[in-house]
Structure formats: C-alpha cells, structure tokens
Design an enzyme around this catalytic site. Sequence first.
Site, mmCIF file in Angstrom:
data_model
loop_
_atom_site.group_PDB
_atom_site.id
_atom_site.type_symbol
_atom_site.label_atom_id
_atom_site.label_comp_id
_atom_site.label_asym_id
_atom_site.label_seq_id
_atom_site.Cartn_x
_atom_site.Cartn_y
_atom_site.Cartn_z
ATOM 1 N N LYS A 97 49.884 74.442 7.209
ATOM 2 C CA LYS A 97 50.541 73.254 7.771
ATOM 3 C C LYS A 97 50.369 72.026 6.877
ATOM 4 O O LYS A 97 51.337 71.315 6.596
ATOM 5 C CB LYS A 97 49.974 72.999 9.171
ATOM 6 N N THR A 152 49.508 72.002 3.684
ATOM 7 C CA THR A 152 50.186 72.315 2.431
ATOM 8 C C THR A 152 51.687 72.052 2.552
ATOM 9 O O THR A 152 52.311 71.459 1.654
ATOM 10 C CB THR A 152 49.934 73.781 2.040
ATOM 11 N N ARG A 212 45.233 63.409 8.185
ATOM 12 C CA ARG A 212 43.855 63.216 8.648
ATOM 13 C C ARG A 212 42.859 63.478 7.514
ATOM 14 O O ARG A 212 43.141 64.226 6.585
ATOM 15 C CB ARG A 212 43.544 64.167 9.802
ATOM 16 N N LYS A 231 36.672 77.291 7.631
ATOM 17 C CA LYS A 231 38.059 76.972 7.312
ATOM 18 C C LYS A 231 38.229 76.523 5.868
ATOM 19 O O LYS A 231 39.259 76.740 5.244
ATOM 20 C CB LYS A 231 38.551 75.880 8.264
ATOM 21 N N ALA A 277 42.136 68.998 16.837
ATOM 22 C CA ALA A 277 43.122 69.102 17.916
ATOM 23 C C ALA A 277 42.681 70.061 19.013
ATOM 24 O O ALA A 277 43.255 70.052 20.098
ATOM 25 C CB ALA A 277 44.469 69.550 17.360
ATOM 26 N N PHE A 300 46.087 72.193 14.199
ATOM 27 C CA PHE A 300 46.243 73.522 14.785
ATOM 28 C C PHE A 300 47.682 73.766 15.243
ATOM 29 O O PHE A 300 48.622 73.222 14.680
ATOM 30 C CB PHE A 300 45.226 73.748 15.902
ATOM 31 N N PHE A 331 55.379 84.310 0.983
ATOM 32 C CA PHE A 331 54.393 85.167 0.320
ATOM 33 C C PHE A 331 55.149 86.232 -0.487
ATOM 34 O O PHE A 331 56.250 86.641 -0.098
ATOM 35 C CB PHE A 331 53.478 85.854 1.347
ATOM 36 N N TRP A 336 53.407 76.056 -2.090
ATOM 37 C CA TRP A 336 52.092 76.422 -2.620
ATOM 38 C C TRP A 336 52.221 76.789 -4.100
ATOM 39 O O TRP A 336 51.407 76.355 -4.920
ATOM 40 C CB TRP A 336 51.501 77.608 -1.841
#
Length: 556
Positions: free
Chosen positions: A71, A73, A94, A105, A273, A301, A381, A409
């Site tokens: 998210k 990224t 954030r 994480k 969140a 999230f 991907f 990415w």
Amino acid sequence: MKTDIQIAQEAEMKPIKEVAAAYSIQEDDLELYGKYKAKLTDELWQRVKENPDGKLVLVTAINPTPAGEGKTTTSIGLADALSRLGKKTLLALREPSLGPCFGIKGGAAGGGYAQVVPMEDLNLHFTGDFHAITAANNLLAALLDNHIQQGNTLQIDTRQVLWKRCLDMNDRALRNIVVGLGAKADGVVREDHFVITVASEIMAILCLANDMKDLKERLGRIIVAYNYAGEPVTAARLNAVGAMAALLKDAIKPNIIQTLEHTGALVHGGPFANIAHGCNSVRATKTALKLADIVVTEAGFGADLGAEKFLDIKCRKAGLKPDAVVLVATVRALKYNGGVPKTELGSENLEALERGIVNLEKHIENIQKYGVPVVVTLNSFTSDTQAEYEFIRRFCEERGCEFALSEVWAKGGEGGEALARKVLDTLAGKESHYHPIYPDEMSLKDKVYTVASEIYGADGVSYTPSAAKAMARIEEMGFGNLPVCMAKTQYSLSDDQNKLGRPSGFIINVRDVYVSAGAGFVVVLTGAIMTMPGLPKKPAADGIDVNEEGKITGLF
C-alpha cells in the site's frame, strides 16, 4: 536483486530546500534537520491557508496477507507517476513505528524504486516526534502517580486509573505490570499497563489537532482516572497540559522529505489502524492540499480498518472530502484468500482467484457505501499471468471501478503511469459524494453495529458485561455523539484472524470500551487485539546491523 535499503542508500537525494521550493515553500518556511529533512513552520500555514484545496486521493488495500500488498509502495509510486504526468503532487504519509521495524513487518518507507528517503532516518528516530509523544505520555503518567503519592487531593481511585504508560517498541512483558513496589517513598502500589506509542491517545491528539491551541484543549480533556465518587479526572485537573504541550511544541509541525524521484512527502504522525485511527496528521494533509494539485495519502492496513477510520473519523473531524480511493491488491494475496498455501502462490490458479476475490469485492462495496469512486490496482509480480489479470480486470469493471496494473516496485513512477491515468480519469469524470457511514447522533452501540454489519459483514455484536457497562457510562458522561474507533485484527474482516476471504455468519466480540475524550472518539476493543504487540520468534532485529563506517544493513 538489490534490497530496499541498498536502493535507498544509493539514491541521489536533492537538498530538501530544493524539493520544497517546487511547492513554493521558502527556506524561511523550513526548520532543517540536516540537508534532507525538515519541519514546516507555523508561518507557512498562515501564508497558504487561504489557497484553494487540491484533490485528495486515499490509498487503501485488501486485508493484509503474508503474500504482501504494498500500500505505501503504491502510494509513493502513484505520487511519482502523477508528477511525471505534470501534476504538482504531494504525499501525506505516516511515520513508521520502531515496533514493526524491529519486529515482523519491517520498515514503512515503501519499497523497491518507490520509496521515500532518507530511509534509515525515517524508519529510526527521524525528527524525534515519537520520542516527544512518548515523553509527553509518560510525563502525564508520572504526574498522576505523583499526585496520588503526595496526598491525592483529587481523590483518585487507584483501582480506576485509565492512563497507561507507553513505549515505541513491541514488548509484551510490559502489557500488565505492578508499579510502586519498594519503600513508602517509591509510590503507591497499583496495577499498571503499557501500550505502544502509536496507540497512545496523545498520538491520536497530535494527528487530529489543528494547531497548538487545539492541541492544548484536547490534552486537557484526556480522562486519566475516576475519583472515588465515580467522576472523571482529566489531565487539566492535574495541571499537566502546559508541560505536555512544551514537549510537543516541535512534534506538532509536519515533516517534509522526498521520494527517490524527488516528489515531496509530508510524513507526520503514525497511529496504527488496528489499534488506533491509522491516519497521518490533519495538519500535514491540510497543508499538502494547499500546496499541491493532488495529494496522495494512505491509511493503515485493510480498508475495513484504515479507510473506515479515515472516512468516519479523520474526514469527519477535519472537514476533509476525499475525491477518489485507490484500493490495492495482488494476485498472490487474492489466491491466498482463496486457500492457496504461500508456497504455491506462484502458479496460475483461476479457481482459487475466484474464491479469494470476494475479499476485494467486499472492500469495493464498502468504499462505495461512502459515495467515493474507487480505482483498483494490482501490484504486479513476475509470477502473475495475463489470464489472472484479465479475470480481475473484468471483475472490477463489472462493479463500476477503474482498474490498472502497477509496476512501481520495479519501475518507480514510470511503472505507475497506467494507474495515475486511471486516477486522473476518475478525478475528472466521476464526482465524489463522500459521507460518513453513520451520523453523530446515533447511539454508540448502533455505531458499532453499523461498522460491524456494513463494513465487516457481521451478523451482530456481543459485549462482555464490563464492556457494556463501560459503554453505558461513556454515554451517561455525554460522549455518545463521538465516532467509534474499532480495534480489530487486520488479517480478517472478522475479529478472528483465521477467517479469510469474505466470512459470514460471525459475531463481533467486544471485550472493552473506553473514551479518548481528547482525541474525540470512543475506542472499542474486539476479539484478542492487543494495544502492546509482542515480538515474533525471529524478530527483524536479528538481521539489523551497522558497520564501522556507520552504514546500516538489514533494515527492511
């Protein structure tokens, strides 16, 4: 393949003064923290507050899985892509917590070629905001215990102390503790608790306050305990407000850094969140809207947590009106929701995709209930197939959503141009009719039921006797008009993290309720959610190091 930290360390950053200048931010508007990060002065806001607002785009996601979604990224890559297409764009993100950085994480600066930098600074101490929040939180705790020790003129009932200490680190041993042990001079013995800093009410207050006056008023309303008569005792009655505000004087100012492609990023505040309201600061978002054509922000999230709180708490409190929502998913995550083990996600499986896409479907429906147009994007991907893409594209378009692949990415802003064009088409062609999902005047129980049934898909809500009693007391105290901040596992639409996809036939179980009077919402704890996380068996800290030249390795 280069790691995220290698890409970030090899980046050529511009001095933050140059990045800021592209948004008409003058050098006198910056309080520099070295060459590449700065805080924005109060004078800047006074100078730009009458500017028209740009467009506001929220980036959210399906429920997170071990397969990954990306998210942040996507948010960064989308902002870079919009900049490449000639739109003056700012990010409003954030700040990362040290807990996940050293836990499970990892960092929160994006990934690959869609990152904000300086990455190590952001993921570690940054400009000290979290330390200031921690200090202000624990100062209030110290003043509370000192008041009890020094005669307790406010008649605080030590069995009804609500205020908890905090630490910005995952430390399960501090969840439930006893303080005051030792000699008489060491304090009154009582049960105490720690929460992680991002779950502190002061974090929420900092993120929702408009200015120092508003901040101090909110700090004063914090309910720290009840007295023997059952009446609330506030931080203002402990004379704590001025000292706390002094610690937060600089922390309330938004921070500015840059992406790898030199798009500006206001990174400020960092509530989770799943246990807090999950959005960056109102000040950063409002300032960004005055400086840019388009502001890309994110909420933590899945959309059932971060987006719901963005739309029902932050926008309601700050008067914000989002123009579009980008909903992030991956083929791999959807197949995981369809029951495919993580080790087999690289193989084409349209049947599993059909089973798992119901999670995405529920989030689309939820966002549309707020009247905001939705754009669905898939993080690409190499194992994905064209047939899988085509299945998801048709699925989204049949539900009135724009759809685009994202390759940010691997390619940075260039890989986000297809998504950016869909976002621009949506902003130009679809009007947002944003509205919260429940009105202020609805009862607290009805608000909880509305979120549980409309957003999670629950059949009902159950309360422990203590939670039901606490909710009734909160309404009797006059806080029934506040929004609810639901604390729930991020891994499922239900409060059971093992229920993937789009579960049905479940009840949301509420075990505790308390009011964050300063922040302006009522926190509802569901299931087994913890406000102080623990470390995993093999924490990320195991792989982090720094060499003799001061170069950090292993940080995500």
